[in-house]
Design a protein around this motif. Sequence first.
Motif, PDB file in Angstrom:
ATOM      1  N   HIS A 140     -41.664  -9.401 -21.881  1.00  0.00           N
ATOM      2  CA  HIS A 140     -42.095  -8.080 -21.432  1.00  0.00           C
ATOM      3  C   HIS A 140     -42.114  -7.969 -19.898  1.00  0.00           C
ATOM      4  O   HIS A 140     -43.074  -6.556 -19.556  1.00  0.00           O
ATOM      5  CB  HIS A 140     -43.321  -7.776 -22.033  1.00  0.00           C
ATOM      6  CG  HIS A 140     -44.002  -7.743 -23.112  1.00  0.00           C
ATOM      7  ND1 HIS A 140     -44.001  -9.659 -24.241  1.00  0.00           N
ATOM      8  CD2 HIS A 140     -44.556  -7.448 -23.942  1.00  0.00           C
ATOM      9  CE1 HIS A 140     -44.488  -9.141 -24.536  1.00  0.00           C
ATOM     10  NE2 HIS A 140     -44.250  -8.117 -25.192  1.00  0.00           N
ATOM     11  N   ALA A 141     -40.668  -7.821 -19.505  1.00  0.00           N
ATOM     12  CA  ALA A 141     -40.767  -7.823 -18.084  1.00  0.00           C
ATOM     13  C   ALA A 141     -40.060  -6.656 -17.401  1.00  0.00           C
ATOM     14  O   ALA A 141     -39.132  -6.538 -18.491  1.00  0.00           O
ATOM     15  CB  ALA A 141     -39.913  -8.812 -17.640  1.00  0.00           C
ATOM     16  N   ALA A 142     -40.341  -6.313 -16.296  1.00  0.00           N
ATOM     17  CA  ALA A 142     -39.155  -4.938 -15.959  1.00  0.00           C
ATOM     18  C   ALA A 142     -38.928  -4.881 -14.668  1.00  0.00           C
ATOM     19  O   ALA A 142     -40.239  -5.862 -13.964  1.00  0.00           O
ATOM     20  CB  ALA A 142     -40.090  -3.764 -16.106  1.00  0.00           C
ATOM     21  N   VAL A 143     -37.876  -4.349 -14.331  1.00  0.00           N
ATOM     22  CA  VAL A 143     -37.156  -4.518 -12.880  1.00  0.00           C
ATOM     23  C   VAL A 143     -37.619  -3.052 -12.972  1.00  0.00           C
ATOM     24  O   VAL A 143     -36.795  -1.799 -13.087  1.00  0.00           O
ATOM     25  CB  VAL A 143     -36.455  -5.287 -12.528  1.00  0.00           C
ATOM     26  CG1 VAL A 143     -36.661  -5.393 -11.115  1.00  0.00           C
ATOM     27  CG2 VAL A 143     -36.397  -6.870 -13.501  1.00  0.00           C
ATOM     28  N   CYS A 144     -38.425  -2.426 -11.207  1.00  0.00           N
ATOM     29  CA  CYS A 144     -38.041  -1.835 -10.648  1.00  0.00           C
ATOM     30  C   CYS A 144     -37.270  -1.468  -9.167  1.00  0.00           C
ATOM     31  O   CYS A 144     -37.884  -1.761  -8.639  1.00  0.00           O
ATOM     32  CB  CYS A 144     -39.224  -0.609 -10.736  1.00  0.00           C
ATOM     33  SG  CYS A 144     -38.985   1.142 -10.636  1.00  0.00           S
ATOM     34  N   PHE A 145     -36.285  -0.302  -9.249  1.00  0.00           N
ATOM     35  CA  PHE A 145     -36.099  -0.203  -7.759  1.00  0.00           C
ATOM     36  C   PHE A 145     -36.251   1.601  -7.379  1.00  0.00           C
ATOM     37  O   PHE A 145     -35.941   2.007  -8.120  1.00  0.00           O
ATOM     38  CB  PHE A 145     -34.025  -0.158  -8.176  1.00  0.00           C
ATOM     39  CG  PHE A 145     -33.504  -1.241  -8.595  1.00  0.00           C
ATOM     40  CD1 PHE A 145     -33.438  -2.620  -7.343  1.00  0.00           C
ATOM     41  CD2 PHE A 145     -33.725  -1.790 -10.334  1.00  0.00           C
ATOM     42  CE1 PHE A 145     -33.293  -3.868  -8.217  1.00  0.00           C
ATOM     43  CE2 PHE A 145     -33.037  -3.095 -10.575  1.00  0.00           C
ATOM     44  CZ  PHE A 145     -32.732  -3.730  -9.270  1.00  0.00           C
ATOM     45  N   THR A 146     -36.403   1.832  -6.054  1.00  0.00           N
ATOM     46  CA  THR A 146     -36.655   3.044  -5.907  1.00  0.00           C
ATOM     47  C   THR A 146     -34.884   3.397  -5.850  1.00  0.00           C
ATOM     48  O   THR A 146     -34.596   3.147  -5.129  1.00  0.00           O
ATOM     49  CB  THR A 146     -37.675   3.196  -4.273  1.00  0.00           C
ATOM     50  OG1 THR A 146     -36.207   2.448  -3.638  1.00  0.00           O
ATOM     51  CG2 THR A 146     -39.045   3.162  -4.397  1.00  0.00           C
ATOM     52  N   GLU A 147     -34.920   4.745  -5.430  1.00  0.00           N
ATOM     53  CA  GLU A 147     -33.504   5.465  -5.345  1.00  0.00           C
ATOM     54  C   GLU A 147     -33.446   5.404  -3.738  1.00  0.00           C
ATOM     55  O   GLU A 147     -31.596   4.900  -3.374  1.00  0.00           O
ATOM     56  CB  GLU A 147     -33.781   6.717  -5.386  1.00  0.00           C
ATOM     57  CG  GLU A 147     -34.002   7.421  -6.676  1.00  0.00           C
ATOM     58  CD  GLU A 147     -33.498   8.833  -6.839  1.00  0.00           C
ATOM     59  OE1 GLU A 147     -34.123   9.364  -5.738  1.00  0.00           O
ATOM     60  OE2 GLU A 147     -33.907   9.428  -7.705  1.00  0.00           O
ATOM     61  N   GLY A 148     -34.319   4.962  -3.366  1.00  0.00           N
ATOM     62  CA  GLY A 148     -33.859   3.903  -1.463  1.00  0.00           C
ATOM     63  C   GLY A 148     -33.772   2.957  -1.498  1.00  0.00           C
ATOM     64  O   GLY A 148     -32.547   2.803  -0.785  1.00  0.00           O
TER      65      GLY A 148
END
Length: 290
Positions: free
Chosen positions: A98-106
């Motif tokens: 149930h994992a998720a990886v989030c990147f900012t646009e920066g």
Amino acid sequence: MLLGGLFALATAIGSTFGHAGIIVGAVAALGTGIYVYWNSGKLALRAMRARPVGEFEAPHLYRMVREISAIAHQPMPRIYISPTEAPNAFATGRDPGHAAVCFTEGILQILDERELRGVIGHELSHVYNRDILTSTVLGGLASAVMFLPILGLIPIGRSKDGDATTGIFGVLLAILLGPIAYAMIRLSIGRYREYEADVAGAHVTGDPLALASALRKLQAGARALPLPPEPRLEAMSHMLITYPFRPDDVLSRLFSTHPPMAERLSRLERMAGANNSKGQQVTGERPPDL
């Protein structure tokens, strides 16, 4: 041990209000922990206003995340992008499935592919080592302890003559110990697990210096474009790969959930030097602690 200690603290504070207070304290601790366990990912992603992206929109991210997941023999996590210029990233989810990886646009603007791989390895190591589960559940229980003073407004566990001395003591105890427990948990787990994720991530990618280079850029980026110190962001800031706020004073640095950047870089450089001195390079094999 931390989980048991925090649960005991919640019930102990509740006990100052009588037998009913023990039950309320235990239910508050368990209920908050279970809620955070199931919803930690959604809460963190919502705080960063992140949106899911498909492979057509971000093929390079999918390729890198899929490669590193395959090396670690773990499921492919979901990928999100947060519409903020502050460069940062985080992983969330109660388990690898149930994992998720989030990147900012920066972060996508300032890091090259090699550095992004280093960041991905670091973040996925948090998930594989169950760091997200540990920090979110303990943080939820700590929040329950901090909210227990509301029991002082409920007439439970008091003597027949209306003596509220015990209840007042419980309120004061919760007010004093709740924030301290919360801060200690964030510090003890956050700093230690960041070091461990640096090492595990470098093992997975086989490139400690790539992560070191990324951390340098992210530190400079956070100073130039810090996140606003809003409650919704402060609550999940320990999940980000670098400290996202501007450290205005010594006190803020002292109680930061992230370890000193200089020490993180030094450890990664020593790790790369040790590999070179042995005439070897970590080739992406899954480390034993994953």
